[in-house]
Design a protein around this motif. Structure first.
Motif, PDB file in Angstrom:
ATOM      1  N   ASP A 127      14.229 -16.868  -8.064  1.00 48.98           N
ATOM      2  CA  ASP A 127      14.315 -17.131  -6.957  1.00 48.98           C
ATOM      3  C   ASP A 127      15.651 -17.491  -7.035  1.00 48.98           C
ATOM      4  O   ASP A 127      16.275 -17.603  -6.533  1.00 48.98           O
ATOM      5  CB  ASP A 127      13.762 -18.416  -6.907  1.00 48.98           C
ATOM      6  N   LYS A 128      16.163 -18.853  -8.024  1.00 52.20           N
ATOM      7  CA  LYS A 128      17.613 -19.245  -7.879  1.00 52.20           C
ATOM      8  C   LYS A 128      18.290 -18.048  -7.907  1.00 52.20           C
ATOM      9  O   LYS A 128      19.780 -18.510  -7.258  1.00 52.20           O
ATOM     10  CB  LYS A 128      17.351 -20.650  -9.497  1.00 52.20           C
ATOM     11  N   VAL A 129      18.141 -17.358  -9.207  1.00 52.67           N
ATOM     12  CA  VAL A 129      19.055 -16.670  -9.265  1.00 52.67           C
ATOM     13  C   VAL A 129      19.329 -14.885  -8.591  1.00 52.67           C
ATOM     14  O   VAL A 129      19.983 -13.817  -8.284  1.00 52.67           O
ATOM     15  CB  VAL A 129      19.194 -16.236 -10.422  1.00 52.67           C
ATOM     16  N   GLY A 130      18.346 -15.762  -7.433  1.00 49.60           N
ATOM     17  CA  GLY A 130      18.582 -13.988  -6.436  1.00 49.60           C
ATOM     18  C   GLY A 130      17.506 -13.084  -6.813  1.00 49.60           C
ATOM     19  O   GLY A 130      17.664 -11.297  -6.476  1.00 49.60           O
ATOM     20  N   MET A 131      16.067 -13.217  -7.933  1.00 48.26           N
ATOM     21  CA  MET A 131      16.317 -12.044  -8.568  1.00 48.26           C
ATOM     22  C   MET A 131      14.042 -11.486  -8.171  1.00 48.26           C
ATOM     23  O   MET A 131      13.680 -11.490  -9.135  1.00 48.26           O
ATOM     24  CB  MET A 131      16.258 -11.845  -9.436  1.00 48.26           C
ATOM     25  N   LYS A 132      13.672 -13.022  -7.296  1.00 46.85           N
ATOM     26  CA  LYS A 132      12.248 -12.966  -7.074  1.00 46.85           C
ATOM     27  C   LYS A 132      11.537 -11.716  -7.380  1.00 46.85           C
ATOM     28  O   LYS A 132      10.415 -11.712  -7.887  1.00 46.85           O
ATOM     29  CB  LYS A 132      12.131 -14.244  -6.383  1.00 46.85           C
ATOM     30  N   THR A 133      11.976 -11.028  -6.385  1.00 49.84           N
ATOM     31  CA  THR A 133      11.662  -9.686  -6.046  1.00 49.84           C
ATOM     32  C   THR A 133      11.197  -8.987  -7.275  1.00 49.84           C
ATOM     33  O   THR A 133      10.789  -7.262  -6.910  1.00 49.84           O
ATOM     34  CB  THR A 133      11.389  -9.105  -4.863  1.00 49.84           C
ATOM     35  N   LYS A 134      12.278  -8.855  -8.439  1.00 52.77           N
ATOM     36  CA  LYS A 134      12.358  -7.937  -8.545  1.00 52.77           C
ATOM     37  C   LYS A 134      11.829  -8.009 -10.331  1.00 52.77           C
ATOM     38  O   LYS A 134      11.930  -7.614 -11.624  1.00 52.77           O
ATOM     39  CB  LYS A 134      13.431  -7.181  -9.183  1.00 52.77           C
ATOM     40  N   ASP A 135      10.845  -9.239 -11.131  1.00 56.84           N
ATOM     41  CA  ASP A 135      10.378  -9.952 -11.495  1.00 56.84           C
ATOM     42  C   ASP A 135       9.575  -8.766 -12.355  1.00 56.84           C
ATOM     43  O   ASP A 135       9.303  -9.074 -13.785  1.00 56.84           O
ATOM     44  CB  ASP A 135       9.564 -10.933 -11.574  1.00 56.84           C
ATOM     45  N   TYR A 136       9.369  -8.016 -12.025  1.00 61.79           N
ATOM     46  CA  TYR A 136       7.634  -6.553 -13.039  1.00 61.79           C
ATOM     47  C   TYR A 136       9.301  -5.617 -13.331  1.00 61.79           C
ATOM     48  O   TYR A 136       8.443  -4.837 -14.500  1.00 61.79           O
ATOM     49  CB  TYR A 136       7.447  -5.482 -11.568  1.00 61.79           C
ATOM     50  N   SER A 143      21.233  -3.448 -12.038  1.00 59.46           N
ATOM     51  CA  SER A 143      21.868  -2.840 -12.309  1.00 59.46           C
ATOM     52  C   SER A 143      22.471  -4.167 -13.338  1.00 59.46           C
ATOM     53  O   SER A 143      21.390  -5.385 -13.486  1.00 59.46           O
ATOM     54  CB  SER A 143      23.110  -2.435 -11.186  1.00 59.46           C
ATOM     55  N   GLY A 144      24.499  -4.258 -14.436  1.00 59.18           N
ATOM     56  CA  GLY A 144      24.421  -5.032 -14.739  1.00 59.18           C
ATOM     57  C   GLY A 144      24.356  -6.007 -14.054  1.00 59.18           C
ATOM     58  O   GLY A 144      24.164  -7.217 -14.660  1.00 59.18           O
ATOM     59  N   GLY A 145      24.694  -5.952 -12.527  1.00 60.54           N
ATOM     60  CA  GLY A 145      24.979  -7.340 -12.236  1.00 60.54           C
ATOM     61  C   GLY A 145      23.544  -8.161 -12.329  1.00 60.54           C
ATOM     62  O   GLY A 145      23.312  -9.110 -12.013  1.00 60.54           O
ATOM     63  N   GLU A 146      22.211  -7.563 -11.898  1.00 52.81           N
ATOM     64  CA  GLU A 146      20.911  -7.973 -11.934  1.00 52.81           C
ATOM     65  C   GLU A 146      20.847  -8.280 -13.124  1.00 52.81           C
ATOM     66  O   GLU A 146      19.715  -9.739 -13.675  1.00 52.81           O
ATOM     67  CB  GLU A 146      20.685  -6.930 -11.763  1.00 52.81           C
ATOM     68  N   GLN A 147      21.181  -7.784 -14.016  1.00 49.18           N
ATOM     69  CA  GLN A 147      20.407  -8.335 -15.616  1.00 49.18           C
ATOM     70  C   GLN A 147      21.514  -9.538 -15.865  1.00 49.18           C
ATOM     71  O   GLN A 147      21.026 -10.149 -16.902  1.00 49.18           O
ATOM     72  CB  GLN A 147      20.908  -7.098 -17.023  1.00 49.18           C
ATOM     73  N   GLN A 148      22.858  -9.499 -15.479  1.00 47.31           N
ATOM     74  CA  GLN A 148      23.171 -10.560 -16.146  1.00 47.31           C
ATOM     75  C   GLN A 148      22.854 -12.261 -14.820  1.00 47.31           C
ATOM     76  O   GLN A 148      22.495 -12.631 -15.450  1.00 47.31           O
ATOM     77  CB  GLN A 148      24.959 -10.860 -15.259  1.00 47.31           C
ATOM     78  N   ARG A 149      21.938 -11.898 -14.041  1.00 46.58           N
ATOM     79  CA  ARG A 149      21.468 -12.689 -13.281  1.00 46.58           C
ATOM     80  C   ARG A 149      20.211 -13.012 -13.890  1.00 46.58           C
ATOM     81  O   ARG A 149      19.805 -14.364 -14.017  1.00 46.58           O
ATOM     82  CB  ARG A 149      21.323 -12.163 -11.688  1.00 46.58           C
ATOM     83  N   VAL A 150      19.700 -12.092 -14.660  1.00 46.50           N
ATOM     84  CA  VAL A 150      17.955 -11.992 -15.263  1.00 46.50           C
ATOM     85  C   VAL A 150      18.908 -13.452 -16.683  1.00 46.50           C
ATOM     86  O   VAL A 150      17.859 -14.111 -17.012  1.00 46.50           O
ATOM     87  CB  VAL A 150      17.846 -11.578 -15.738  1.00 46.50           C
ATOM     88  N   ALA A 151      19.988 -12.808 -16.663  1.00 50.65           N
ATOM     89  CA  ALA A 151      20.152 -13.685 -17.921  1.00 50.65           C
ATOM     90  C   ALA A 151      20.861 -15.406 -17.864  1.00 50.65           C
ATOM     91  O   ALA A 151      20.026 -16.635 -18.396  1.00 50.65           O
ATOM     92  CB  ALA A 151      21.455 -13.511 -19.093  1.00 50.65           C
ATOM     93  N   ILE A 152      21.662 -15.831 -16.551  1.00 48.11           N
ATOM     94  CA  ILE A 152      21.350 -16.792 -16.195  1.00 48.11           C
ATOM     95  C   ILE A 152      19.845 -17.194 -15.952  1.00 48.11           C
ATOM     96  O   ILE A 152      19.800 -18.748 -16.470  1.00 48.11           O
ATOM     97  CB  ILE A 152      22.236 -16.970 -14.824  1.00 48.11           C
ATOM     98  N   ALA A 153      19.662 -16.626 -15.554  1.00 52.65           N
ATOM     99  CA  ALA A 153      17.851 -17.426 -15.103  1.00 52.65           C
ATOM    100  C   ALA A 153      16.956 -17.654 -16.360  1.00 52.65           C
ATOM    101  O   ALA A 153      16.288 -19.299 -16.575  1.00 52.65           O
ATOM    102  CB  ALA A 153      16.955 -16.614 -14.192  1.00 52.65           C
TER     103      ALA A 153
END
Length: 227
Positions: A127-136, A143-153
């Motif tokens: 949620d903090k990195v804006g990826m809560k709806t993509k956990d599955y 995308s690369g940016g989304e992957q990096q957000r997950v890596a930051i989470a």
């Protein structure tokens, strides 16, 4: 003294038998954001590896998040890494499992047992990195940016004292890089210390912070004009 989260004094950093950086002196206060710049091969990654226990200090003294980097035992390195969040350029996500399972893997590996606490923690960080709806989703569906957000989470899971970000925007386009920097700035503003290695000078000029540079086997502070 108490407010230092990282302190290196007269440190020599070796990669195998090659001296990469000599006479390194660096102090990072709690809550500080620092850039580490320098050409490829100048020693940025070697410095980062030293800070998370991959390379040992053979000369000088060093301490990070309360751990002595000179005398640390191998068995204590996992505990050191729990207090440090590491973000890599190439994300280093496990491609055979979902976003949620990537983060669960880290928590299980660092001793979390309670499945409800694990789930709550993962969803809170996503949620903090804006990826809560993509956990599955699987990493290759992002995308690369989304992957990096997950890596930051993932880096934030164990509430680290400092985040070491090694070229976190290196594989991202300019727009996505700014989104990732906005996210890191937000994390910094919440009280986290960040040391970020980068060669993206546009970002450094846009998001100004104290900057240190590796060059000619040395580490020194730079003022922003001209870098």
């Amino acid at each position: 003294m108490e407010s230092s989260i990282l302190k290196l004094e007269n440190v020599a950093i070796y990669q195998d038998e090659n001296l990469v950086l000599s006479d390194v002196n660096l102090n990072i206060e709690k809550g500080e954001f620092l850039y580490l710049i320098g050409k490829t091969g100048s020693g940025k990654s070697s410095l980062m590896k030293t800070l998370y226990g991959d390379l040992r200090i053979r000369q000088g003294t060093g301490e990070i998040v309360g751990f002595d980097l000179v005398n640390i035992k191998d068995k204590d390195i996992p505990y050191l890494r729990r207090k440090i969040g590491i973000v890599f350029q190439d994300f280093k996500l496990l491609n055979d499992r979902s976003v949620f399972e990537n983060l669960r893997f880290v928590l299980k590996a660092t001793g979390w047992k309670d499945s409800k606490l694990i789930k709550d923690k993962i969803l809170e960080m996503l949620d903090k990195v804006g990826m809560k709806t993509k956990d599955y989703k699987m990493p290759f569906q992002l995308s690369g940016g989304e992957q990096q957000r997950v890596a930051i989470a993932r880096a934030l899971l164990n509430d680290p004292d400092i985040i070491l970000a090694d070229e976190p925007t290196g594989n991202l386009d300019p727009k996505t890089s700014i989104e990732v920097m906005d996210l890191l700035t937000e994390i910094h503003n919440s009280g986290k210390s960040i040391l970020m290695a980068t060669h993206d000078y546009a970002l450094i000029l846009k998001f100004k912070q104290r900057t240190i540079k590796c060059e000619g086997g040395e580490l020194f502070e730079v003022v922003h004009q001209g870098l």
